[in-house]
Design a protein around this motif. Sequence first.
Motif, PDB file in Angstrom:
ATOM      1  N   UNK A   1       0.826  -1.210   0.000  1.00 55.98           N
ATOM      2  CA  UNK A   1       0.000   0.000   0.000  1.00 55.98           C
ATOM      3  C   UNK A   1       0.858   1.257   0.000  1.00 55.98           C
ATOM      4  N   UNK A   2       1.938   1.249   0.761  1.00 55.04           N
ATOM      5  CA  UNK A   2       2.824   2.418   0.815  1.00 55.04           C
ATOM      6  C   UNK A   2       3.503   2.654  -0.527  1.00 55.04           C
ATOM      7  N   UNK A   3       3.897   1.575  -1.202  1.00 54.20           N
ATOM      8  CA  UNK A   3       4.498   1.723  -2.529  1.00 54.20           C
ATOM      9  C   UNK A   3       3.473   2.300  -3.512  1.00 54.20           C
ATOM     10  N   UNK A   4       2.253   1.799  -3.451  1.00 54.47           N
ATOM     11  CA  UNK A   4       1.217   2.350  -4.322  1.00 54.47           C
ATOM     12  C   UNK A   4       0.976   3.818  -4.059  1.00 54.47           C
ATOM     13  N   UNK A   5       1.041   4.227  -2.777  1.00 55.52           N
ATOM     14  CA  UNK A   5       0.809   5.625  -2.427  1.00 55.52           C
ATOM     15  C   UNK A   5       1.941   6.524  -2.896  1.00 55.52           C
ATOM     16  N   UNK A   6       3.200   6.089  -2.689  1.00 53.98           N
ATOM     17  CA  UNK A   6       4.325   6.948  -3.030  1.00 53.98           C
ATOM     18  C   UNK A   6       4.471   7.129  -4.538  1.00 53.98           C
ATOM     19  N   UNK A   7       3.976   6.183  -5.336  1.00 51.79           N
ATOM     20  CA  UNK A   7       4.051   6.368  -6.784  1.00 51.79           C
ATOM     21  C   UNK A   7       3.221   7.557  -7.255  1.00 51.79           C
ATOM     22  N   UNK A   8       2.228   7.941  -6.453  1.00 52.60           N
ATOM     23  CA  UNK A   8       1.446   9.117  -6.806  1.00 52.60           C
ATOM     24  C   UNK A   8       2.235  10.399  -6.733  1.00 52.60           C
ATOM     25  N   UNK A   9       3.415  10.370  -6.096  1.00 54.65           N
ATOM     26  CA  UNK A   9       4.277  11.544  -5.985  1.00 54.65           C
ATOM     27  C   UNK A   9       5.423  11.516  -6.979  1.00 54.65           C
ATOM     28  N   UNK A  10       5.523  10.432  -7.742  1.00 56.26           N
ATOM     29  CA  UNK A  10       6.591  10.318  -8.724  1.00 56.26           C
ATOM     30  C   UNK A  10       6.209  10.973 -10.034  1.00 56.26           C
ATOM     31  N   UNK A  11       7.201  11.307 -10.811  1.00 57.71           N
ATOM     32  CA  UNK A  11       6.944  11.806 -12.159  1.00 57.71           C
ATOM     33  C   UNK A  11       6.370  10.679 -13.015  1.00 57.71           C
ATOM     34  N   UNK A  12       5.511  11.000 -13.973  1.00 57.28           N
ATOM     35  CA  UNK A  12       4.853   9.946 -14.767  1.00 57.28           C
ATOM     36  C   UNK A  12       5.806   8.972 -15.433  1.00 57.28           C
ATOM     37  N   UNK A  13       6.979   9.433 -15.876  1.00 54.68           N
ATOM     38  CA  UNK A  13       7.886   8.545 -16.607  1.00 54.68           C
ATOM     39  C   UNK A  13       8.481   7.462 -15.712  1.00 54.68           C
ATOM     40  N   UNK A  14       8.454   7.638 -14.400  1.00 58.21           N
ATOM     41  CA  UNK A  14       8.929   6.604 -13.487  1.00 58.21           C
ATOM     42  C   UNK A  14       7.772   5.952 -12.745  1.00 58.21           C
ATOM     43  N   UNK A  15       6.659   6.695 -12.585  1.00 55.69           N
ATOM     44  CA  UNK A  15       5.507   6.165 -11.839  1.00 55.69           C
ATOM     45  C   UNK A  15       4.948   4.910 -12.481  1.00 55.69           C
ATOM     46  N   UNK A  16       4.644   4.968 -13.775  1.00 53.78           N
ATOM     47  CA  UNK A  16       3.971   3.847 -14.426  1.00 53.78           C
ATOM     48  C   UNK A  16       4.866   2.632 -14.597  1.00 53.78           C
ATOM     49  N   UNK A  17       6.154   2.782 -14.935  1.00 53.67           N
ATOM     50  CA  UNK A  17       7.013   1.593 -14.956  1.00 53.67           C
ATOM     51  C   UNK A  17       7.106   0.895 -13.604  1.00 53.67           C
ATOM     52  N   UNK A  18       7.171   1.674 -12.516  1.00 56.40           N
ATOM     53  CA  UNK A  18       7.231   1.063 -11.191  1.00 56.40           C
ATOM     54  C   UNK A  18       5.960   0.279 -10.906  1.00 56.40           C
ATOM     55  N   UNK A  19       4.818   0.882 -11.203  1.00 56.46           N
ATOM     56  CA  UNK A  19       3.541   0.201 -10.959  1.00 56.46           C
ATOM     57  C   UNK A  19       3.405  -1.048 -11.817  1.00 56.46           C
ATOM     58  N   UNK A  20       3.793  -0.948 -13.086  1.00 53.70           N
ATOM     59  CA  UNK A  20       3.680  -2.099 -13.982  1.00 53.70           C
ATOM     60  C   UNK A  20       4.614  -3.214 -13.527  1.00 53.70           C
ATOM     61  N   UNK A  21       5.845  -2.866 -13.150  1.00 53.11           N
ATOM     62  CA  UNK A  21       6.808  -3.877 -12.723  1.00 53.11           C
ATOM     63  C   UNK A  21       6.352  -4.571 -11.441  1.00 53.11           C
TER      64      UNK A  21
END
Length: 296
Positions: free
Chosen positions: A216-236
């Motif tokens: 849950x914390x990883x999912x939350x912190x991705x909302x603060x990342x730039x899009x070019x890193x947010x979506x690869x992290x979520x997909x991976x």
Amino acid sequence: MERTETAGAGELSVPGALLDGVPRQRLRAGTGVGADAVSGADAASGAAEVADPGAGSVEAVVPVPVVQEVAVRAFPRVWRLLPTPTGTPFTFWYAVLLAVTSYVADNADPAWVDSVLQASSTDVTHLVQAPVLVLVASALWVAGGLGSPFAAVFLLVLTALERRIGALRTALVFLAGHVVATLATELPVGFAVLVGRLPDTSLHRLDYGISFGVAASLGAVTGLLRPWIRWPVLVLFGGMLLQDLVNLTDPVSNWGHLIALGVGVGTWRWVRRWSAESTEALRRTALRGPALPTAS
């Protein structure tokens, strides 16, 4: 990336780099910005002369803030990626507690450890008997010990999240993922046993650890990342969880990880608002300098 401005005393830092898509600044209290900047001559002397019309030719010297050059840091300090007792107290002391319980689990009598873990399991039976106690107890252990990948993710992700939204809000996100994912996976098991779709032994299973809260914390912190890193992290990360589910390694826990990740993503609206509030509070504190004396 961190930007550094130096002047006056009392240093405050705001982490930047990938979070929020906006580089943050390291400001010092009393530093002038924008319209408060002074000319080169006045900045060098740190004072400006202001004519006092009531004093004839007498001039009053009024000190003004000094703005020095901005030093750009290409990468954040390495230590800011890890928790500290003052900067990230929730993550730091929680990590200390997990280190202690992991040491105990590795070195205590195996029979005793097994009984304690069984008592900490968030299975249906324990959730019915003592839901609050077992939800807390289950989050005191790391499944797989400190060598688990979730232990490393815990340190990095919760540190980044706590530096942006604070200790209490980080604890809230972690707890939401832990509780929601646990109930969302165990309650269906109880219902399936009740209608005869699963055996009674399903009411007693070993389920403990921090993985739901970390997801849950990883999912939350991705909302603060730039899009070019947010979506690869979520997909991976999401792809790894889906792979585990396809392999049926532990269907209940695998579903719980996906649900917890969804809980974290669902907090983006609040996490971004909390981060903006925290950043603004730090900025106001940094820019609040001593009151300028007035001419008499």
